[in-house]
Design a protein around this motif. Structure first.
Motif, mmCIF file in Angstrom:
data_model
loop_
_atom_site.group_PDB
_atom_site.id
_atom_site.type_symbol
_atom_site.label_atom_id
_atom_site.label_comp_id
_atom_site.label_asym_id
_atom_site.label_seq_id
_atom_site.Cartn_x
_atom_site.Cartn_y
_atom_site.Cartn_z
ATOM 1 N N ASP A 40 81.850 -22.921 -14.842
ATOM 2 C CA ASP A 40 80.600 -22.085 -15.210
ATOM 3 C C ASP A 40 80.275 -21.073 -14.108
ATOM 4 N N PRO A 41 80.870 -20.011 -14.112
ATOM 5 C CA PRO A 41 80.556 -18.921 -12.929
ATOM 6 C C PRO A 41 78.956 -18.675 -12.771
ATOM 7 N N ASP A 42 78.417 -18.628 -14.021
ATOM 8 C CA ASP A 42 76.679 -18.304 -13.878
ATOM 9 C C ASP A 42 75.970 -19.501 -12.952
ATOM 10 N N SER A 43 76.486 -20.668 -13.042
ATOM 11 C CA SER A 43 75.760 -22.012 -12.550
ATOM 12 C C SER A 43 76.125 -21.838 -10.915
ATOM 13 N N LEU A 44 76.888 -21.001 -10.348
ATOM 14 C CA LEU A 44 77.273 -20.832 -8.785
ATOM 15 C C LEU A 44 76.262 -20.095 -8.086
ATOM 16 N N ASP A 45 75.370 -19.514 -8.953
ATOM 17 C CA ASP A 45 74.211 -18.614 -8.243
ATOM 18 C C ASP A 45 73.346 -19.634 -7.503
ATOM 19 N N GLN A 46 73.358 -20.849 -7.608
ATOM 20 C CA GLN A 46 72.562 -21.623 -6.692
ATOM 21 C C GLN A 46 73.222 -22.253 -5.584
ATOM 22 N N LEU A 47 74.553 -21.719 -5.220
ATOM 23 C CA LEU A 47 75.269 -22.053 -4.133
ATOM 24 C C LEU A 47 74.655 -21.441 -2.905
ATOM 25 N N PRO A 48 74.332 -22.056 -1.850
ATOM 26 C CA PRO A 48 73.634 -21.745 -0.695
ATOM 27 C C PRO A 48 74.004 -20.167 -0.060
ATOM 28 N N ARG B 200 95.587 -28.226 -15.126
ATOM 29 C CA ARG B 200 95.936 -27.490 -14.070
ATOM 30 C C ARG B 200 95.188 -26.132 -14.178
ATOM 31 N N ASP B 201 94.977 -25.629 -15.419
ATOM 32 C CA ASP B 201 94.246 -24.515 -15.395
ATOM 33 C C ASP B 201 92.900 -24.619 -15.328
ATOM 34 N N MET B 202 92.407 -25.839 -15.616
ATOM 35 C CA MET B 202 90.855 -25.939 -15.224
ATOM 36 C C MET B 202 90.545 -26.039 -13.710
ATOM 37 N N GLU B 203 91.527 -26.605 -12.940
ATOM 38 C CA GLU B 203 91.366 -26.764 -11.642
ATOM 39 C C GLU B 203 91.467 -25.321 -10.873
ATOM 40 N N LEU B 204 92.438 -24.652 -11.226
ATOM 41 C CA LEU B 204 92.437 -23.262 -10.843
ATOM 42 C C LEU B 204 91.235 -22.404 -11.133
ATOM 43 N N ARG B 205 90.764 -22.478 -12.326
ATOM 44 C CA ARG B 205 89.590 -21.826 -12.629
ATOM 45 C C ARG B 205 88.342 -22.128 -11.678
ATOM 46 N N CYS B 206 88.235 -23.526 -11.615
ATOM 47 C CA CYS B 206 87.385 -23.873 -10.493
ATOM 48 C C CYS B 206 87.330 -23.192 -9.273
ATOM 49 N N ALA B 207 88.660 -23.294 -8.655
ATOM 50 C CA ALA B 207 88.911 -22.815 -7.360
ATOM 51 C C ALA B 207 88.492 -21.040 -7.501
ATOM 52 N N ARG B 208 88.945 -20.451 -8.437
ATOM 53 C CA ARG B 208 88.856 -19.121 -8.529
ATOM 54 C C ARG B 208 87.409 -18.941 -8.646
ATOM 55 N N ASN B 209 86.761 -19.468 -9.553
ATOM 56 C CA ASN B 209 85.159 -19.350 -9.654
ATOM 57 C C ASN B 209 84.415 -19.521 -8.146
ATOM 58 N N PHE B 210 84.997 -20.705 -7.535
ATOM 59 C CA PHE B 210 84.297 -20.990 -6.212
ATOM 60 C C PHE B 210 84.554 -19.932 -5.467
ATOM 61 N N ARG B 211 85.825 -19.478 -4.999
ATOM 62 C CA ARG B 211 85.955 -18.457 -4.232
ATOM 63 C C ARG B 211 85.223 -17.316 -4.522
ATOM 64 N N ALA B 212 85.386 -16.780 -5.565
ATOM 65 C CA ALA B 212 84.429 -15.277 -5.847
ATOM 66 C C ALA B 212 82.822 -15.682 -5.582
ATOM 67 N N ALA B 213 82.490 -16.919 -5.869
ATOM 68 C CA ALA B 213 81.032 -17.357 -5.575
ATOM 69 C C ALA B 213 80.615 -17.210 -4.115
ATOM 70 N N MET B 214 81.706 -17.662 -3.118
ATOM 71 C CA MET B 214 81.624 -17.649 -1.844
ATOM 72 C C MET B 214 81.499 -16.585 -1.050
ATOM 73 N N GLU B 215 82.360 -15.463 -2.007
ATOM 74 C CA GLU B 215 82.373 -14.128 -1.101
ATOM 75 C C GLU B 215 81.122 -13.497 -0.530
ATOM 76 N N GLY B 216 81.257 -13.130 0.842
ATOM 77 C CA GLY B 216 80.002 -12.404 1.353
ATOM 78 C C GLY B 216 78.872 -13.269 1.550
ATOM 79 N N ARG B 217 79.191 -14.739 1.712
ATOM 80 C CA ARG B 217 78.005 -15.628 1.973
ATOM 81 C C ARG B 217 77.947 -16.113 3.097
ATOM 82 N N GLY B 218 78.988 -15.524 4.225
ATOM 83 C CA GLY B 218 78.938 -15.886 5.609
ATOM 84 C C GLY B 218 79.327 -17.241 5.841
#
Length: 253
Positions: free
Chosen positions: A56-64, A84-102
């Protein structure tokens, strides 16, 4: 250092957390369900906890917004055909959420993926690794085979099989060779990789000194337990039959 620990409720995460706190790091534990997270009482006042669902990409707003490094320990051992699709989606959402967070470094614990023909689970690990490598952080990947330690899925399967079955008619993959590694050594590698610039942008196969077949590991455990066991290997079990065999014999699903 400020460290984000994903998969904090998992087998590796639960054992890595005390080590990180002992090393003096500020640890933010990321879990899907806070009610399922039960850290030792001695750690409760020394960590923080956030809830996030990486599907759930919206829930990742809480990441530091600022942290030095992240341990990515999100895995699925589900038999669901879409894992396999679920794991890749998790990784993709994580990577996008981490962009620009230092984030300087992401450390990913994967499986051995140096064969041309990979199982679905190992192929999924490779896909996740490739996705994480696309981020604006340095990626360090540790690739482990079987992790041995009380509570690990691999160890519990070995224990169940040996203790329940004096005679085993087993699938041919028991003759597959692997390089098991103890949980204490895995934690040492995870700690040693943290913000270690020599590991940035690299992957490492980690394993113990012994190369064994699964059959040899079963018989070795039986010897330690003082149990006499006989194992016959047959070539007729399909992967699906093998999974049913493990499901009904062992307590690990």
């Amino acid at each position: 250092m400020r460290i984000l620990l994903t998969g904090a409720t998992g087998y590796i995460g639960q054992r890595l957390l005390p080590a990180l706190v002992q090393d003096g790091h500020e640890v933010i534990c990321c879990v899907r369900n806070r009610k399922r997270f039960h850290p030792p009482d001695a750690l409760r006042d020394r960590i923080s906890v956030i809830e996030a669902d990486f599907l759930d990409p919206d829930s990742l707003d809480q990441l530091p917004r600022q942290c030095d490094a992240v341990y990515y320990l999100i895995h699925s051992m589900s038999a669901d055909t879409e894992f396999r699709d679920m794991e890749l989606r998790c990784a993709r959402n994580f990577r996008a959420a981490m962009e620009g967070r230092g984030v300087e470094q992401v450390i990913y614990l994967s499986g051995i993926v140096n064969e041309e023909a990979l199982s679905e689970h190992l192929a999924s690990r490779r896909d996740v690794e490739n996705e994480l490598a696309r981020g604006d952080h340095a990626l360090t990947t540790l690739r482990a085979g079987i992790i041995i330690g009380s509570g690990s899925a691999s160890f519990e399967i070995i224990r169940d099989l040996v203790e329940k079955l004096p005679v085993m008619i087993a699938p041919k993959w028991l003759n597959t060779r692997c390089q098991p590694i103890g949980i204490a050594d895995v934690i040492a590698f995870l700690r040693g990789s943290l913000l270690n610039t020599a590991t940035y942008g690299r992957n490492f196969d980690i394993g113990g000194p012994d190369v064994l077949t699964y059959k040899e590991m079963l018989l070795g455990f039986a010897k330690v337990r003082g149990l006499r066991r006989w194992i016959g290997v047959v070539p007729v079990m399909t992967p699906r039959l093998s999974s049913y065999w493990l499901y009904f014999i062992t307590s690990t699903s």
